[in-house]
Motif scaffolding. Sequence first.
Motif, short mmCIF file in Angstrom:
data_model
loop_
_atom_site.label_atom_id
_atom_site.label_comp_id
_atom_site.label_asym_id
_atom_site.label_seq_id
_atom_site.Cartn_x
_atom_site.Cartn_y
_atom_site.Cartn_z
N GLY A 108 44.37 20.84 56.53
CA GLY A 108 43.02 20.36 56.55
C GLY A 108 42.81 19.20 55.61
O GLY A 108 43.72 18.67 54.99
N LYS A 109 41.59 18.78 55.52
CA LYS A 109 41.20 17.63 54.71
C LYS A 109 41.54 17.81 53.24
O LYS A 109 42.06 16.91 52.60
N SER A 110 41.30 18.97 52.68
CA SER A 110 41.55 19.19 51.25
C SER A 110 43.03 19.03 50.91
O SER A 110 43.39 18.43 49.91
N PHE A 111 43.91 19.59 51.74
CA PHE A 111 45.33 19.46 51.49
C PHE A 111 45.79 18.02 51.61
O PHE A 111 46.65 17.56 50.88
N THR A 112 45.22 17.28 52.54
CA THR A 112 45.57 15.88 52.72
C THR A 112 45.15 15.04 51.52
O THR A 112 45.88 14.18 51.07
N MET A 113 43.97 15.30 50.99
CA MET A 113 43.44 14.51 49.88
C MET A 113 44.06 14.90 48.54
O MET A 113 44.43 14.05 47.76
N ILE A 114 44.17 16.18 48.25
CA ILE A 114 44.60 16.66 46.94
C ILE A 114 46.04 17.14 46.97
O ILE A 114 46.79 16.91 46.04
N GLY A 115 46.42 17.83 48.00
CA GLY A 115 47.76 18.37 48.11
C GLY A 115 47.79 19.85 47.83
O GLY A 115 46.77 20.49 47.62
N ARG A 116 48.99 20.37 47.80
CA ARG A 116 49.19 21.79 47.52
C ARG A 116 49.70 21.94 46.10
O ARG A 116 50.39 21.07 45.59
N ASP A 117 49.41 23.06 45.48
CA ASP A 117 49.82 23.30 44.10
C ASP A 117 51.29 23.68 43.96
O ASP A 117 51.83 23.66 42.87
N ASP A 118 51.95 24.03 45.05
CA ASP A 118 53.27 24.65 44.94
C ASP A 118 54.46 23.69 44.85
O ASP A 118 55.55 24.10 44.50
N SER A 119 54.29 22.39 45.13
CA SER A 119 55.44 21.49 45.04
C SER A 119 55.00 20.03 44.93
O SER A 119 53.91 19.66 45.35
N LEU A 120 55.88 19.21 44.36
CA LEU A 120 55.60 17.77 44.27
C LEU A 120 55.62 17.11 45.64
O LEU A 120 54.97 16.11 45.86
N GLN A 121 56.37 17.68 46.58
CA GLN A 121 56.42 17.11 47.92
C GLN A 121 55.11 17.31 48.66
O GLN A 121 54.85 16.64 49.65
N GLY A 122 54.29 18.24 48.18
CA GLY A 122 53.02 18.51 48.83
C GLY A 122 51.86 17.76 48.23
O GLY A 122 50.71 18.12 48.45
N LEU A 123 52.14 16.70 47.45
CA LEU A 123 51.05 15.92 46.85
C LEU A 123 50.22 15.24 47.93
O LEU A 123 50.75 14.77 48.92
N GLY A 124 48.94 15.18 47.69
CA GLY A 124 48.04 14.53 48.63
C GLY A 124 47.87 13.05 48.32
O GLY A 124 48.53 12.48 47.44
N ILE A 125 46.96 12.43 49.02
CA ILE A 125 46.71 11.00 48.89
C ILE A 125 46.22 10.63 47.49
O ILE A 125 46.67 9.64 46.92
N ILE A 126 45.32 11.40 46.92
CA ILE A 126 44.75 11.06 45.62
C ILE A 126 45.81 11.07 44.51
O ILE A 126 45.95 10.07 43.81
N PRO A 127 46.57 12.16 44.31
CA PRO A 127 47.58 12.11 43.26
C PRO A 127 48.67 11.06 43.51
O PRO A 127 49.15 10.45 42.55
#
Length: 50
Positions: A1-20
């Motif tokens: 969803g939108k939140s994961f795309t913008m912020i990312g997931r907490d569990d890995s660096l590969q899951g970083l979103g657009i903002i970070p």
Amino acid sequence: GKSFTMIGRDDSLQGLGIIPCAISWLFKLINERKEKTGARFSVRVSAVEV
């Protein structure tokens, strides 16, 4: 969803979103310029969640 795309997931660096990713990229470029020229930078960020 939108939140994961913008912020990312907490569990890995590969899951970083657009903002970070964008902030990391910005500070990497600032550090490169600072080392080359000695320039000083100021960064100000505002964000609104819709």
